[in-house]
Scaffold this motif. Structure first.
Motif, PDB file in Angstrom:
ATOM      1  N   ASN A  54       0.819  -1.209   0.000  1.00 25.66           N
ATOM      2  CA  ASN A  54       0.000   0.000   0.000  1.00 25.66           C
ATOM      3  C   ASN A  54       0.852   1.258   0.000  1.00 25.66           C
ATOM      4  N   VAL A  57       2.328   1.717  -3.643  1.00 22.84           N
ATOM      5  CA  VAL A  57       1.314   2.184  -4.588  1.00 22.84           C
ATOM      6  C   VAL A  57       0.902   3.619  -4.259  1.00 22.84           C
ATOM      7  N   ALA A  58       0.767   3.933  -2.963  1.00 26.71           N
ATOM      8  CA  ALA A  58       0.417   5.295  -2.567  1.00 26.71           C
ATOM      9  C   ALA A  58       1.495   6.276  -2.996  1.00 26.71           C
ATOM     10  N   LEU A  61       1.291   6.787  -6.802  1.00 22.33           N
ATOM     11  CA  LEU A  61       0.155   7.627  -7.167  1.00 22.33           C
ATOM     12  C   LEU A  61       0.418   9.085  -6.793  1.00 22.33           C
ATOM     13  N   THR A  74      -7.346   7.340  -3.411  1.00 22.59           N
ATOM     14  CA  THR A  74      -7.746   6.215  -2.561  1.00 22.59           C
ATOM     15  C   THR A  74      -8.470   5.150  -3.376  1.00 22.59           C
ATOM     16  N   ARG A  77      -5.919   3.351  -5.663  1.00 22.59           N
ATOM     17  CA  ARG A  77      -5.081   2.415  -4.902  1.00 22.59           C
ATOM     18  C   ARG A  77      -5.857   1.156  -4.534  1.00 22.59           C
ATOM     19  N   ILE A 149      -1.868  -0.349 -12.037  1.00 25.14           N
ATOM     20  CA  ILE A 149      -2.095   0.951 -11.407  1.00 25.14           C
ATOM     21  C   ILE A 149      -2.575   1.961 -12.449  1.00 25.14           C
TER      22      ILE A 149
END
Length: 240
Positions: A54, A57-58, A61, A74, A77, A149
């Motif tokens: 997480n 990926v956060a 982004l 959010t 993700r 993603i």
């Protein structure tokens, strides 16, 4: 199916672990340890891997979608790290071949069970993080999940092209068109700049990791620019 050992998994994936026991644990399902009255299984690594996944990926982004609000990020993700996404990673690296399963789980088709495979992917990420560090874990995650993603970022809630088309068609019979203005970067990590045009007039340009993403970003810029909308007489019907 004859199970492949953890060492082979490391070799197959170009990983050189200091402690191969970490990967062995990542590939050990609780059903295997329960049959042997042992607590050594991949559940704790799964917990850790979920957090690392997480975060990676956060971070991705945050860096690549700087014009997106928290709510959109959010949603993207969540879609990128869902069970189906992790399942696709498991299929790609043939993770089921390496798992240690209890006899009952083995007989019932556990090597193909979605939840087991998705959880094992997170456990593998956790093991990579502990043994090789964050950078290697990030490389592993993005190697398999970056296309997911980008695709997740083009979901329905992100479909500015459709919103712009609806707006234009409500005002005129003509429509906007898109063209790629520039491509840059290495073959494995291309960057695209797309332009959105109306009656040969360039309204806005957007960038992205794919052509579709660049077009979406260009359309979004038009929708959010009150001056452009007003100059074309589209401001009254702009999407909410």
């Amino acid at each position: 199916m004859k199970r492949k050992p953890a060492g082979v998994f490391l070799q197959d994936n170009g990983l050189n672990f200091v402690d191969e026991g970490l990967m062995s644990m990542a590939l050990t399902h609780p059903s295997y340890s329960q049959e042997r009255s042992s607590s050594a299984n991949n559940q704790r690594l799964e917990f850790l891997g979920d957090g690392v996944l997480n975060l990676v990926v956060a971070e991705y982004l945050y860096k690549h979608y700087q014009n997106k609000a928290e709510g959109e990020l959010t949603k993207i993700r969540a879609r990128a790290v869902c069970e189906n996404s992790l399942l696709n990673v498991a299929y790609t690296i043939e993770l089921g071949h390496y798992l240690l399963l209890g006899r009952g789980e083995e007989m019932s088709g556990g090597r193909k069970r979605k939840s087991i495979l998705a959880d094992a992917v997170e456990a593998v990420i956790g093991a990579i993080y502990l043994d090789q560090g964050f950078e290697t874990a990030r490389e592993f995650i993005l190697k398999y999940l970056e296309p997911t993603i980008v695709e997740a970022a083009q979901g329905d809630y992100y479909d500015y092209k459709s919103r712009l088309q609806e707006l234009v068609q409500g005002k005129t019979r003509e429509n906007v068109t898109y063209a790629i203005l520039e491509e840059s970067g290495p073959a494995h990590s291309r960057n695209f700049t797309a332009g959105v045009f109306y009656q040969e007039r360039l309204l806005a340009a957007g960038e992205g990791k794919s052509k579709k993403e660049a077009e979406q970003n260009a359309a979004e810029k038009v929708l959010q620019d009150k001056n452009i909308l007003a100059s074309l007489g589209w401001d009254q019907d702009k999407p909410r």
